[in-house]
Design an enzyme around this catalytic site. Structure first.
Site, PDB file in Angstrom:
ATOM      1  N   SER A   1       0.830  -1.216   0.000  1.00 45.85           N
ATOM      2  CA  SER A   1       0.000   0.000   0.000  1.00 45.85           C
ATOM      3  C   SER A   1       0.863   1.265   0.000  1.00 45.85           C
ATOM      4  O   SER A   1       0.373   2.342  -0.311  1.00 45.85           O
ATOM      5  CB  SER A   1      -0.952   0.012   1.199  1.00 45.85           C
ATOM      6  OG  SER A   1      -0.227   0.061   2.408  1.00 45.85           O
ATOM      7  N   HIS A   2       2.141   1.148   0.354  1.00 41.84           N
ATOM      8  CA  HIS A   2       3.035   2.307   0.350  1.00 41.84           C
ATOM      9  C   HIS A   2       4.259   2.088  -0.535  1.00 41.84           C
ATOM     10  O   HIS A   2       5.294   2.730  -0.368  1.00 41.84           O
ATOM     11  CB  HIS A   2       3.399   2.701   1.788  1.00 41.84           C
ATOM     12  CG  HIS A   2       2.203   3.263   2.495  1.00 41.84           C
ATOM     13  ND1 HIS A   2       1.184   2.458   2.957  1.00 41.84           N
ATOM     14  CD2 HIS A   2       1.803   4.532   2.735  1.00 41.84           C
ATOM     15  CE1 HIS A   2       0.238   3.214   3.479  1.00 41.84           C
ATOM     16  NE2 HIS A   2       0.588   4.471   3.357  1.00 41.84           N
TER      17      HIS A   2
ATOM     18  N   LEU B   1       6.947 -10.788  16.669  1.00 39.34           N
ATOM     19  CA  LEU B   1       7.197  -9.374  16.903  1.00 39.34           C
ATOM     20  C   LEU B   1       6.695  -8.588  15.700  1.00 39.34           C
ATOM     21  O   LEU B   1       6.782  -9.057  14.563  1.00 39.34           O
ATOM     22  CB  LEU B   1       8.696  -9.117  17.075  1.00 39.34           C
ATOM     23  CG  LEU B   1       9.346  -9.772  18.288  1.00 39.34           C
ATOM     24  CD1 LEU B   1      10.846  -9.494  18.293  1.00 39.34           C
ATOM     25  CD2 LEU B   1       8.707  -9.270  19.582  1.00 39.34           C
ATOM     26  N   PRO B   2       6.183  -7.358  15.943  1.00 38.55           N
ATOM     27  CA  PRO B   2       5.839  -6.513  14.805  1.00 38.55           C
ATOM     28  C   PRO B   2       7.075  -6.282  13.950  1.00 38.55           C
ATOM     29  O   PRO B   2       8.194  -6.235  14.478  1.00 38.55           O
ATOM     30  CB  PRO B   2       5.356  -5.208  15.447  1.00 38.55           C
ATOM     31  CG  PRO B   2       5.711  -5.271  16.883  1.00 38.55           C
ATOM     32  CD  PRO B   2       5.947  -6.695  17.240  1.00 38.55           C
TER      33      PRO B   2
ATOM     34  N   HIS C   1       3.202  14.348   2.836  1.00 35.25           N
ATOM     35  CA  HIS C   1       3.558  13.091   3.522  1.00 35.25           C
ATOM     36  C   HIS C   1       2.687  11.950   3.024  1.00 35.25           C
ATOM     37  O   HIS C   1       1.467  12.012   3.121  1.00 35.25           O
ATOM     38  CB  HIS C   1       3.374  13.254   5.027  1.00 35.25           C
ATOM     39  CG  HIS C   1       4.239  12.330   5.819  1.00 35.25           C
ATOM     40  ND1 HIS C   1       4.199  10.961   5.664  1.00 35.25           N
ATOM     41  CD2 HIS C   1       5.196  12.578   6.738  1.00 35.25           C
ATOM     42  CE1 HIS C   1       5.088  10.415   6.470  1.00 35.25           C
ATOM     43  NE2 HIS C   1       5.709  11.363   7.135  1.00 35.25           N
TER      44      HIS C   1
ATOM     45  N   ASP D   1      -4.615   0.834   1.997  1.00 37.46           N
ATOM     46  CA  ASP D   1      -5.234  -0.488   1.849  1.00 37.46           C
ATOM     47  C   ASP D   1      -6.671  -0.365   1.367  1.00 37.46           C
ATOM     48  O   ASP D   1      -7.141  -1.178   0.562  1.00 37.46           O
ATOM     49  CB  ASP D   1      -5.212  -1.231   3.194  1.00 37.46           C
ATOM     50  CG  ASP D   1      -3.919  -1.992   3.363  1.00 37.46           C
ATOM     51  OD1 ASP D   1      -3.314  -2.344   2.337  1.00 37.46           O
ATOM     52  OD2 ASP D   1      -3.511  -2.218   4.513  1.00 37.46           O
TER      53      ASP D   1
ATOM     54  N   THR E   1      -5.648   9.292   9.071  1.00 36.49           N
ATOM     55  CA  THR E   1      -5.344   7.898   9.417  1.00 36.49           C
ATOM     56  C   THR E   1      -4.141   7.844  10.370  1.00 36.49           C
ATOM     57  O   THR E   1      -3.782   6.786  10.871  1.00 36.49           O
ATOM     58  CB  THR E   1      -5.087   7.075   8.141  1.00 36.49           C
ATOM     59  OG1 THR E   1      -4.270   7.859   7.252  1.00 36.49           O
ATOM     60  CG2 THR E   1      -6.380   6.742   7.442  1.00 36.49           C
TER      61      THR E   1
HETATM   62  P1  NDP Z   1      -0.633  -2.991   9.735  1.00 38.41           P
HETATM   63  O1  NDP Z   1      -1.919  -3.169  10.463  1.00 38.41           O
HETATM   64  O2  NDP Z   1      -0.411  -3.741   8.487  1.00 38.41           O
HETATM   65  O3  NDP Z   1       0.581  -3.323  10.697  1.00 38.41           O
HETATM   66  C1  NDP Z   1       0.716  -2.653  11.923  1.00 38.41           C
HETATM   67  C2  NDP Z   1       1.899  -3.155  12.707  1.00 38.41           C
HETATM   68  O4  NDP Z   1       1.554  -4.370  13.369  1.00 38.41           O
HETATM   69  C3  NDP Z   1       3.121  -3.482  11.858  1.00 38.41           C
HETATM   70  O5  NDP Z   1       4.277  -3.112  12.569  1.00 38.41           O
HETATM   71  C4  NDP Z   1       2.997  -4.991  11.666  1.00 38.41           C
HETATM   72  O6  NDP Z   1       4.227  -5.640  11.399  1.00 38.41           O
HETATM   73  C5  NDP Z   1       2.443  -5.409  12.997  1.00 38.41           C
HETATM   74  N1  NDP Z   1       1.702  -6.652  12.978  1.00 38.41           N
HETATM   75  C6  NDP Z   1       0.780  -7.065  12.076  1.00 38.41           C
HETATM   76  N2  NDP Z   1       0.311  -8.279  12.398  1.00 38.41           N
HETATM   77  C7  NDP Z   1       0.954  -8.649  13.536  1.00 38.41           C
HETATM   78  C8  NDP Z   1       0.898  -9.804  14.362  1.00 38.41           C
HETATM   79  N3  NDP Z   1       0.099 -10.821  14.093  1.00 38.41           N
HETATM   80  N4  NDP Z   1       1.703  -9.845  15.449  1.00 38.41           N
HETATM   81  C9  NDP Z   1       2.528  -8.816  15.742  1.00 38.41           C
HETATM   82  N5  NDP Z   1       2.625  -7.709  14.990  1.00 38.41           N
HETATM   83  C10 NDP Z   1       1.840  -7.619  13.911  1.00 38.41           C
HETATM   84  O7  NDP Z   1      -0.388  -1.407   9.458  1.00 38.41           O
HETATM   85  P2  NDP Z   1      -1.455  -0.349   8.964  1.00 38.41           P
HETATM   86  O8  NDP Z   1      -2.306  -0.986   7.918  1.00 38.41           O
HETATM   87  O9  NDP Z   1      -2.107   0.281  10.113  1.00 38.41           O
HETATM   88  O10 NDP Z   1      -0.501   0.737   8.266  1.00 38.41           O
HETATM   89  C11 NDP Z   1       0.111   0.420   7.033  1.00 38.41           C
HETATM   90  C12 NDP Z   1       1.109   1.484   6.673  1.00 38.41           C
HETATM   91  O11 NDP Z   1       0.447   2.685   6.329  1.00 38.41           O
HETATM   92  C13 NDP Z   1       2.076   1.878   7.775  1.00 38.41           C
HETATM   93  O12 NDP Z   1       3.388   1.731   7.293  1.00 38.41           O
HETATM   94  C14 NDP Z   1       1.767   3.333   8.055  1.00 38.41           C
HETATM   95  O13 NDP Z   1       2.882   4.116   8.434  1.00 38.41           O
HETATM   96  C15 NDP Z   1       1.235   3.767   6.721  1.00 38.41           C
HETATM   97  N6  NDP Z   1       0.433   4.971   6.852  1.00 38.41           N
HETATM   98  C16 NDP Z   1       0.951   6.162   6.450  1.00 38.41           C
HETATM   99  C17 NDP Z   1       0.224   7.326   6.595  1.00 38.41           C
HETATM  100  C18 NDP Z   1       0.778   8.644   6.246  1.00 38.41           C
HETATM  101  O14 NDP Z   1       0.073   9.631   6.359  1.00 38.41           O
HETATM  102  N7  NDP Z   1       2.007   8.762   5.827  1.00 38.41           N
HETATM  103  C19 NDP Z   1      -1.129   7.305   7.139  1.00 38.41           C
HETATM  104  C20 NDP Z   1      -1.543   5.995   7.583  1.00 38.41           C
HETATM  105  C21 NDP Z   1      -0.798   4.874   7.401  1.00 38.41           C
HETATM  106  P3  NDP Z   1       4.506  -6.285   9.897  1.00 38.41           P
HETATM  107  O15 NDP Z   1       4.640  -5.105   8.994  1.00 38.41           O
HETATM  108  O16 NDP Z   1       5.737  -7.075  10.054  1.00 38.41           O
HETATM  109  O17 NDP Z   1       3.298  -7.130   9.567  1.00 38.41           O
HETATM  110  O1  PYC Z   2      -2.496   4.731   4.060  1.00 41.09           O
HETATM  111  O2  PYC Z   2      -3.664   6.020   5.364  1.00 41.09           O
HETATM  112  C1  PYC Z   2      -2.799   5.850   4.531  1.00 41.09           C
HETATM  113  C2  PYC Z   2      -2.028   7.002   4.043  1.00 41.09           C
HETATM  114  C3  PYC Z   2      -2.345   8.306   4.150  1.00 41.09           C
HETATM  115  C4  PYC Z   2      -1.340   9.004   3.558  1.00 41.09           C
HETATM  116  C5  PYC Z   2      -0.430   8.110   3.095  1.00 41.09           C
HETATM  117  N1  PYC Z   2      -0.876   6.880   3.421  1.00 41.09           N
END
Ligand code: NDP
Ligand code: PYC
Length: 335
Positions: A47-48, A305-306, A120, A188, A160
């Protein structure tokens, strides 16, 4: 026809860098953005990853990002560094300030870096790993666009709002977590809509405030926070610390600035970093061991671990490359 195409990491880099420079981004910005997009593909964070090239070009064409931005770094207090990103991507500001910020943290024990006026869009783990790689503990956050309803409400207010945390470990990969405070990241949600996939229940509501699993309906309505009121409070904290406190856009302001163009969020980022050794005092090895015992107690139960998934993917794709959805590849090339 094959549904996926295969790329080495070097080919993925070229695809990204060429797309961005041909679109009009400076080489510096294109490199900083390419680093994170390829790192996300490498780690299996689609997704990123390269999908974001579509959004980068859309944001450029809408005039919402400065393609030749030159960040300006100012140390405003012994433990506070401010970087004006000049309406370019946060990633170049981060890249340029990382060494001097690290130096400050090592002098002061703790310091904060504020990135202002940045666009961002990236995965926040990338930002904290910049500092765990330099031996620091780091916490980072940013608001985004107002897409998410507060718990108990029905109208979009928060972004988000991701929060990422990193802890360098004695050996091997750091402990890193990184998540949106919404129940699903916007990226996503967009991929679900692009691939005509239904959402799991509990992630969003339609414009009448009714639960919905249709990504398009949720985009018209509102996304929900993770963990109900707990995620709602964390999302509020991000608006306060990485919006109001640093005197930059909150998520509603970012969405207003966007003016319906579908560009990436504009605003600020806050990074707080700590030097373990300065905090841990006389017996740092004992203190680090306490942290290690927590990690071991997690994995000994069979829990993971995450970031473990990412680090495992990383090892594989460094040698084997990545796969990209063919339609996405064609959309990128057609840019
Ligand atoms: P996820 O829900 O995919 O993952 C969240 C965290 O939990 C990760 O560190 C992941 O590690 C960990 N994790 C997942 N499953 C498990 C498990 N079973 N046990 C332990 N740890 C676990 O992330 P999001 O969907 O919430 O976010 C996705 C991305 O979107 C992020 O990188 C976030 O920074 C980005 N984002 C960016 C934004 C922006 O404005 N720039 C805004 C919102 C989101 P692992 O990756 O190893 O699965
Ligand atoms: O996945 O929520 C998101 C997001 C917002 C900006 C960049 N990624």
């Amino acid at each position: 026809m094959q549904e996926n195409i295969h790329l080495s990491l070097a080919q993925a880099r070229n695809l990204s860098h060429n797309t961005l420079t041909k679109a009009g981004f400076s080489k510096e910005l294109a490199s900083a953005v390419t680093d994170t997009l390829v790192a996300c593909e490498r780690d299996g964070c689609k997704s990123h990853g390269l999908y974001r090239l579509l959004v980068c070009v859309k944001t450029l064409r809408a005039g919402k990002v400065n393609p030749v931005a030159e960040p300006l770094i100012t140390r405003v207090a012994p433990a506070l560094l401010k970087v004006d990103a000049d309406q370019g991507y946060s990633l170049l500001a981060l890249e340029k300030a990382a060494d001097s910020f690290t130096e400050m943290v090592k002098q002061q024990g703790i310091a904060a870096m504020v990135i202002n006026r940045c666009v961002h869009f990236s995965a926040m783990w990338y930002d904290v790993e910049k500092f765990t790689d330099r031996g620091l503990v780091a916490l980072a956050m940013t608001p985004s666009h107002a897409w998410v309803a507060p718990a108990g409400g029905t109208r979009p207010l928060f972004g988000t709002n991701p929060i990422a945390f990193g802890w360098p470990r004695v050996d091997g990969d750091p402990y890193v977590f990184d998540f949106a405070t919404s129940a699903i990241a916007r990226g996503d949600l967009e991929l679900h809509r692009r691939d005509s996939k239904t959402l799991s229940p509990g992630l969003g509501i339609d414009k009448e405030g009714q639960p919905s699993t249709d990504p398009a309906a949720v985009m018209e309505g509102a996304m929900l926070t993770f963990g109900g009121y707990k995620g709602s409070a964390l999302a509020t904290m991000v608006e306060l610390l990485a919006g109001a406190l640093i005197n930059d856009f909150t998520s509603p302001e970012s969405l207003a600035f966007d003016a319906g163009t579908g560009s990436s969020p504009m605003g600020g980022e806050l990074v707080i970093a700590m030097d373990q050794l300065k905090f841990m005092g006389e017996t740092p090895k004992d203190a680090q061991q306490k942290a290690e015992s927590i990690f071991t107690a997690i994995t000994d139960q069979g829990a993971r671990l995450p970031s473990q998934r990412r680090f495992t993917n990383r090892k594989v794709s460094v040698t084997e490359g990545i796969t990209l959805d063919r339609k996405l590849y064609e959309d990128i090339v057609s840019l």
